[in-house]
Design a protein around this motif. Sequence first.
Motif, PDB file in Angstrom:
ATOM      1  N   ILE A  68       0.829  -1.206   0.000  1.00 22.09           N
ATOM      2  CA  ILE A  68       0.000   0.000   0.000  1.00 22.09           C
ATOM      3  C   ILE A  68       0.862   1.254   0.000  1.00 22.09           C
ATOM      4  CG2 ILE A  68      -1.744   1.293   1.254  1.00 22.09           C
ATOM      5  CD1 ILE A  68      -2.784  -1.173   2.417  1.00 22.09           C
ATOM      6  N   GLU A  74       6.327   4.843  -6.117  1.00 17.62           N
ATOM      7  CA  GLU A  74       6.655   4.770  -7.535  1.00 17.62           C
ATOM      8  C   GLU A  74       6.056   5.950  -8.295  1.00 17.62           C
ATOM      9  OE1 GLU A  74       6.774   1.119  -9.448  1.00 17.62           O
ATOM     10  OE2 GLU A  74       5.915   1.884 -11.311  1.00 17.62           O
ATOM     11  N   GLY A  78       7.001  10.611 -10.658  1.00 14.58           N
ATOM     12  CA  GLY A  78       6.365  11.399 -11.697  1.00 14.58           C
ATOM     13  C   GLY A  78       5.634  12.612 -11.164  1.00 14.58           C
ATOM     14  N   THR A  79       4.900  12.442 -10.055  1.00 16.99           N
ATOM     15  CA  THR A  79       4.085  13.559  -9.593  1.00 16.99           C
ATOM     16  C   THR A  79       4.937  14.685  -9.012  1.00 16.99           C
ATOM     17  OG1 THR A  79       3.788  12.416  -7.502  1.00 16.99           O
ATOM     18  CG2 THR A  79       2.028  12.193  -9.105  1.00 16.99           C
ATOM     19  N   ALA A  82       8.982  15.486 -11.421  1.00 12.67           N
ATOM     20  CA  ALA A  82       8.791  15.284 -12.852  1.00 12.67           C
ATOM     21  C   ALA A  82      10.062  15.577 -13.651  1.00 12.67           C
ATOM     22  CB  ALA A  82       7.651  16.153 -13.351  1.00 12.67           C
ATOM     23  N   THR A 402       5.232  22.301 -12.668  1.00 10.28           N
ATOM     24  CA  THR A 402       3.887  22.872 -12.708  1.00 10.28           C
ATOM     25  C   THR A 402       3.089  22.672 -11.430  1.00 10.28           C
ATOM     26  OG1 THR A 402       2.951  20.864 -13.629  1.00 10.28           O
ATOM     27  CG2 THR A 402       3.750  22.494 -15.186  1.00 10.28           C
ATOM     28  N   VAL A 403       3.654  21.926 -10.475  1.00  7.33           N
ATOM     29  CA  VAL A 403       2.890  21.654  -9.261  1.00  7.33           C
ATOM     30  C   VAL A 403       3.197  22.732  -8.219  1.00  7.33           C
ATOM     31  CG1 VAL A 403       2.469  19.980  -7.445  1.00  7.33           C
ATOM     32  CG2 VAL A 403       2.960  19.202  -9.745  1.00  7.33           C
ATOM     33  N   LEU A 418      -3.414   9.908   6.492  1.00  9.97           N
ATOM     34  CA  LEU A 418      -3.705   8.541   6.091  1.00  9.97           C
ATOM     35  C   LEU A 418      -2.718   7.561   6.724  1.00  9.97           C
ATOM     36  CD1 LEU A 418      -5.729   7.164   4.310  1.00  9.97           C
ATOM     37  CD2 LEU A 418      -4.144   7.341   2.417  1.00  9.97           C
TER      38      LEU A 418
ATOM     39  N   LEU B  58      -0.257  -2.750 -12.508  1.00 12.58           N
ATOM     40  CA  LEU B  58      -0.186  -1.290 -12.558  1.00 12.58           C
ATOM     41  C   LEU B  58       1.233  -0.827 -12.256  1.00 12.58           C
ATOM     42  CD1 LEU B  58      -1.602   1.486 -12.674  1.00 12.58           C
ATOM     43  CD2 LEU B  58      -1.954   1.301 -10.237  1.00 12.58           C
ATOM     44  N   GLY B  62       3.561   1.053 -14.819  1.00  8.09           N
ATOM     45  CA  GLY B  62       4.115   2.364 -14.472  1.00  8.09           C
ATOM     46  C   GLY B  62       5.622   2.369 -14.632  1.00  8.09           C
ATOM     47  N   TYR B  73       5.689  10.225 -18.953  1.00  9.08           N
ATOM     48  CA  TYR B  73       5.472   9.897 -17.537  1.00  9.08           C
ATOM     49  C   TYR B  73       5.558  11.163 -16.688  1.00  9.08           C
ATOM     50  CZ  TYR B  73       6.710   7.643 -13.034  1.00  9.08           C
ATOM     51  OH  TYR B  73       6.781   7.246 -11.722  1.00  9.08           O
ATOM     52  N   ALA B  74       6.605  11.951 -16.917  1.00  6.56           N
ATOM     53  CA  ALA B  74       6.799  13.160 -16.121  1.00  6.56           C
ATOM     54  C   ALA B  74       5.672  14.154 -16.371  1.00  6.56           C
ATOM     55  CB  ALA B  74       8.148  13.790 -16.467  1.00  6.56           C
ATOM     56  N   PHE B  77       2.060  12.697 -15.064  1.00  6.73           N
ATOM     57  CA  PHE B  77       1.929  12.506 -13.627  1.00  6.73           C
ATOM     58  C   PHE B  77       1.961  13.816 -12.873  1.00  6.73           C
ATOM     59  CE2 PHE B  77       2.560   7.826 -12.654  1.00  6.73           C
ATOM     60  CZ  PHE B  77       2.054   7.463 -13.867  1.00  6.73           C
ATOM     61  N   SER B  78       2.761  14.773 -13.345  1.00 14.00           N
ATOM     62  CA  SER B  78       2.745  16.040 -12.627  1.00 14.00           C
ATOM     63  C   SER B  78       1.542  16.870 -13.062  1.00 14.00           C
ATOM     64  CB  SER B  78       4.055  16.797 -12.817  1.00 14.00           C
ATOM     65  OG  SER B  78       4.249  17.107 -14.177  1.00 14.00           O
ATOM     66  N   TYR B  81      -1.638  16.059 -11.124  1.00 15.33           N
ATOM     67  CA  TYR B  81      -1.129  15.836  -9.774  1.00 15.33           C
ATOM     68  C   TYR B  81      -2.220  15.469  -8.776  1.00 15.33           C
ATOM     69  CZ  TYR B  81       1.531  16.600  -5.519  1.00 15.33           C
ATOM     70  OH  TYR B  81       2.144  16.427  -4.313  1.00 15.33           O
ATOM     71  N   LEU B  82      -3.183  16.366  -8.619  1.00 15.67           N
ATOM     72  CA  LEU B  82      -4.183  16.126  -7.567  1.00 15.67           C
ATOM     73  C   LEU B  82      -5.019  14.863  -7.804  1.00 15.67           C
ATOM     74  CD1 LEU B  82      -5.387  19.681  -6.583  1.00 15.67           C
ATOM     75  CD2 LEU B  82      -4.016  18.075  -5.266  1.00 15.67           C
ATOM     76  N   LEU B  84      -4.297  12.274  -9.378  1.00 14.16           N
ATOM     77  CA  LEU B  84      -3.489  11.067  -9.216  1.00 14.16           C
ATOM     78  C   LEU B  84      -3.244  10.733  -7.758  1.00 14.16           C
ATOM     79  CD1 LEU B  84      -0.881  10.811 -11.949  1.00 14.16           C
ATOM     80  CD2 LEU B  84      -1.556   8.963 -10.444  1.00 14.16           C
ATOM     81  N   ILE B  85      -2.947  11.762  -6.973  1.00 14.78           N
ATOM     82  CA  ILE B  85      -2.688  11.482  -5.562  1.00 14.78           C
ATOM     83  C   ILE B  85      -3.977  10.997  -4.902  1.00 14.78           C
ATOM     84  CG2 ILE B  85      -1.950  12.456  -3.367  1.00 14.78           C
ATOM     85  CD1 ILE B  85       0.415  12.746  -4.945  1.00 14.78           C
ATOM     86  N   LEU B  88      -4.288   7.480  -5.577  1.00 12.55           N
ATOM     87  CA  LEU B  88      -3.416   6.686  -4.703  1.00 12.55           C
ATOM     88  C   LEU B  88      -4.060   6.482  -3.338  1.00 12.55           C
ATOM     89  CD1 LEU B  88       0.063   8.267  -5.491  1.00 12.55           C
ATOM     90  CD2 LEU B  88      -0.774   6.024  -6.152  1.00 12.55           C
ATOM     91  N   TRP B  89      -4.647   7.539  -2.825  1.00  7.79           N
ATOM     92  CA  TRP B  89      -5.294   7.406  -1.507  1.00  7.79           C
ATOM     93  C   TRP B  89      -6.447   6.418  -1.567  1.00  7.79           C
ATOM     94  CZ3 TRP B  89      -5.531  13.402  -0.408  1.00  7.79           C
ATOM     95  CH2 TRP B  89      -4.237  13.853  -0.104  1.00  7.79           C
ATOM     96  N   ILE B  91      -6.772   3.963  -3.630  1.00  6.38           N
ATOM     97  CA  ILE B  91      -6.222   2.604  -3.747  1.00  6.38           C
ATOM     98  C   ILE B  91      -5.878   2.086  -2.358  1.00  6.38           C
ATOM     99  CG2 ILE B  91      -4.209   1.300  -4.507  1.00  6.38           C
ATOM    100  CD1 ILE B  91      -4.261   2.736  -7.099  1.00  6.38           C
ATOM    101  N   MET B  92      -5.304   2.966  -1.537  1.00  6.19           N
ATOM    102  CA  MET B  92      -4.938   2.537  -0.188  1.00  6.19           C
ATOM    103  C   MET B  92      -6.170   2.207   0.634  1.00  6.19           C
ATOM    104  SD  MET B  92      -2.210   5.276   0.944  1.00  6.19           S
ATOM    105  CE  MET B  92      -0.605   5.312   0.366  1.00  6.19           C
ATOM    106  N   PHE B 157      -0.710  21.808 -16.292  1.00  7.82           N
ATOM    107  CA  PHE B 157      -1.340  21.545 -15.011  1.00  7.82           C
ATOM    108  C   PHE B 157      -2.814  21.855 -15.118  1.00  7.82           C
ATOM    109  CE2 PHE B 157      -2.559  21.946 -10.587  1.00  7.82           C
ATOM    110  CZ  PHE B 157      -1.853  20.892 -10.028  1.00  7.82           C
TER     111      PHE B 157
END
Lengths: 443, 357
Positions: A68, A74, A78-79, A82, A402-403, A418, B58, B62, B73-74, B77-78, B81-82, B84-85, B88-89, B91-92, B157
């Motif tokens: 998890i 991973e 990317g996020t 980048a 960009t973030v 979390l 996955l 990835g 990928y870069a 994913f960026s 951003y939001l 995707l994160i 992830l949450w 998925i958890m 973005f």
Amino acid sequence: MEDMILYDRLQFAFTITFHYIFPQLTMGLSLIIVYFKGNFLRTQLDKYNVAAKFLMKIFAVNFTMGVITGIPMEFQFGTNWAKFSELTGSIIGQTLAMEGLFSFFLESSFLVLFIFGEKLMGQKLHFLTALLVFLGSWASGYFILATNAWMQHPVGYEILDNGKFVLENFSALFSNPWLLPAFLHNQMASLVTSSFVVASIGAFYILSKSHIEYGKLFLSTGVFFGVISSFLVAFPTGDWNAKNVAKYQPAAFAAMEGIFETEHAGAEIVLIGQPNMVEKKLDNKIAVPNVLSFLTYQDWNKQISGMDNFTEEQLPTNVPGLYYSYHIMVGLGTIFIAVMSLAFFFLWRKKLYYMKPLLWTIMVLAPFAYIANITGWYVAELGRQPYLVYGLLYTSDGISPTVSSGNTLFTLLGFIGLYFLLGILFLILVGKTIYKGPIAQNH
Amino acid sequence: MEIFWYITIAIVLAMFFILDGYDFGAGIIHLFFAKTEKDKEVIAKSAGLFWDSNEVWLVAGGGMLFMAFPTFYASVFSGFYLPLIIVLWLIMLRAIGLEFRSQFKFQMWKDIWDSSFGVSSLLLALFFGIALGNIIRGVNLGGVESGVSLYESQYFFLPLWDSSFSPLCESPGVIDWFTIIIGFISVVTLAMHGANWIILKTNSSINNKLKTVVFRLNIVLSILTVISLYAWQMINPAALNNFTEQPLFILFPLLYFTGVIGLYFVKKIKNDLYPFLLSSLLVLGGITSSLASLFPVILPSTNDINGALTIYNTTTNSYGLSVALNWGIVGLILVVVYFIIQKRMMSGKIDNMDYGH
Ligand code: HDD
Ligand code: HEM
Ligand code: HEM
């Protein structure tokens, strides 16, 4: 910009630290489970099988946590990083993709079979699945360390005009002189953690006078693996790593050892002292002359560069953090060797099970094995600063363009929340498993 | 070489959606249709046994994307951003729900984790659909505003949404009415897929009812598909040109429609495996058709200043791609072997398998 980097770094540090709590147990425990399962095959004594399956319970919860928390790792390349991903993906993408193909698939496919397949496939095959899970988890440590080794000591690359790193020599990634020592050290360190965990479960059962038979089994097994791994983690593997750092990252080496001034006739080894960054010296220092030169180069009088030999840009950004992390790791390592040797001695004299203070010490030390591992990683990662790829790419040039910092702060807080929940659940479940004991699991 | 990796990654990701898709679907069914504790338990189990090995697809996909198309990928994913994160949450939370629901016997504990599993499965299906919608719609690459790029041309973005919720505005957000339609398609498809999985793997008391559910959802899916095709034409009149230029590509939509048509007969089919295979075709066809319609583009640009990302301008050097080919083939063969071993050992209904708790 400044706070963007800060939040990205904090988020990475937080999530990887949390992730790393789990794999270190996974990797060591899978070996101990293989050992129990193998003993069962050899002796046909039921207790080994029960012990293996009990540890498997803990392993399964731990593994889930590892998965998890691993998936965000991973994707974070990317996020949050980048630019770094774009520039170096050709290289570290290789090792990361190999990890996915060669280890995660192996681990996860056979773990299901190990947990649910005992009745379906007989003992020999069941042992085999345990072995494959073990191999998978060590392979995953190997590939991730290959990734990290490249960032610490880049090899086999070529830099294009547009700044991108591309792979030029694949095998160099695996013959990287940084990789083998780091891998062996890391694996031994994870075995230290698992030995302490197993031994401390044993000590707990003996001290609380429940499941005493298994308590003894766990304690003796934990001490047996613990004494071996505690020695190996310091020598030769830890020593070997230190030599690598001295050779390839001399500035980091000076900082972690706390050498502010270069001494021409051999460097002293610092045991205690607090770095004073303003006056550039160690406060309250206790040190033994010339030993560091000997340990590093087998020459009492060899000169070692102090921090005064490097410019501000070359030095790690967080010298005290690096210094303390290193001394905590080495200090704990010394304590582990002492305690495990003592325990082993009394185990051999058949007195260990009655020595309450020693049992208490072993029980209480388990969390410190985690601390040693984590501070070890801090040594590696803080020592690499201010670079992402040592000497070539600055951390500040790797983040996502960009973030915004607000977004990163938001997700950082989200992860903290979390993971707090995850941590509590993990403790409850492991606690419950330990409380119920090995027998109840085996109805 | 780029094409080889593109196809490989597409297959791996499609495998992810087929495999993890059924456990997302099982979550959705669990949320809406499972009433008795026994059904809840088996349905959770039918997903819980496998989610981990399914999610590896996955992770592996990835990793390969990172290696073969680092710029893509870069950028993606960026850029996302939001969302995707948040994915992830989810998925958890989903995984925690699955793993922990049966650890304690209290009803409240189970209810909490059941809803965690169900709701996050539903949202994930929606989000993955929205993501696919974004990819085929394209994004404002380079963050162009009044004719000037704010970022380097390959970065962007997106806000979560633009107040107009329209895919036609200057810089559409992640969520607009088009991506929402695709999101619904994904939810419906995966719900059907999950229902078929439950029918295949369990003896739950709702199996018969689920066949009716699949049948009805299939009607909804057919309608949504037609709407989405129409909307897609509206956003991008050239959307389907690839299929006329490359007749072979028609194969992919054919897979999709075979799935749709076949599932109209779900109630008549005796063998429980077939509906599951049909909905797998549906997932596979849906994903491959979307990718084929873009090829060789992987992320269209909605402005005229920065060109789209393609498999050629986001990739790396050919040496890297070709060494990876060597280990990639070995690795994939091993993966298939593990997969077959695992599926054979765990074949049949799972109701009576000892879940180890
Ligand atoms: C139980 C945990 C543990 C213990 C007792 C030790 N270590 Fe360690 N150490 C680690 C766990 C660890 C680690 C977490 O596994 C690291 C982080 C990166 C790595 O490969 O291993 C590490 C890194 C690490 C590094 C940094 C390498 C770098 O900069 O990348 C050095 C120089 C040492 N170790 C040296 C030692 C020495 C001389 C020890 C003597 C007792 C020692 N370690 C005990
Ligand atoms: C082997 C895999 C690893 C890789 C590829 C890796 C990579 C990275 C990256 C990209 C960063 C962010 C940039 C930076 O601040 O330098 C980072 C920072 C960091 N990592 Fe690692 N890391 C790995 C393992 C670990 C582990 C296992 C730990 C701890 C348990 C760890 C602890 C940290 C810390 C504390 C930072 C923050 C350092 C700082 O901000 O100065 N790393 N690492
Ligand atoms: C930034 C670095 C890292 C990334 C990107 C990463 C990624 C991942 C991912 C995606 C998983 C889940 C695998 C699955 O789905 O089965 C995972 C689990 C695992 N990782 Fe990491 N990881 C990192 C750091 C580390 C480090 C430093 C180690 C050990 C040296 C490690 C060892 C493992 C192991 C053994 C597992 C197996 C499951 C478990 O944790 O129990 N990882 N990691």
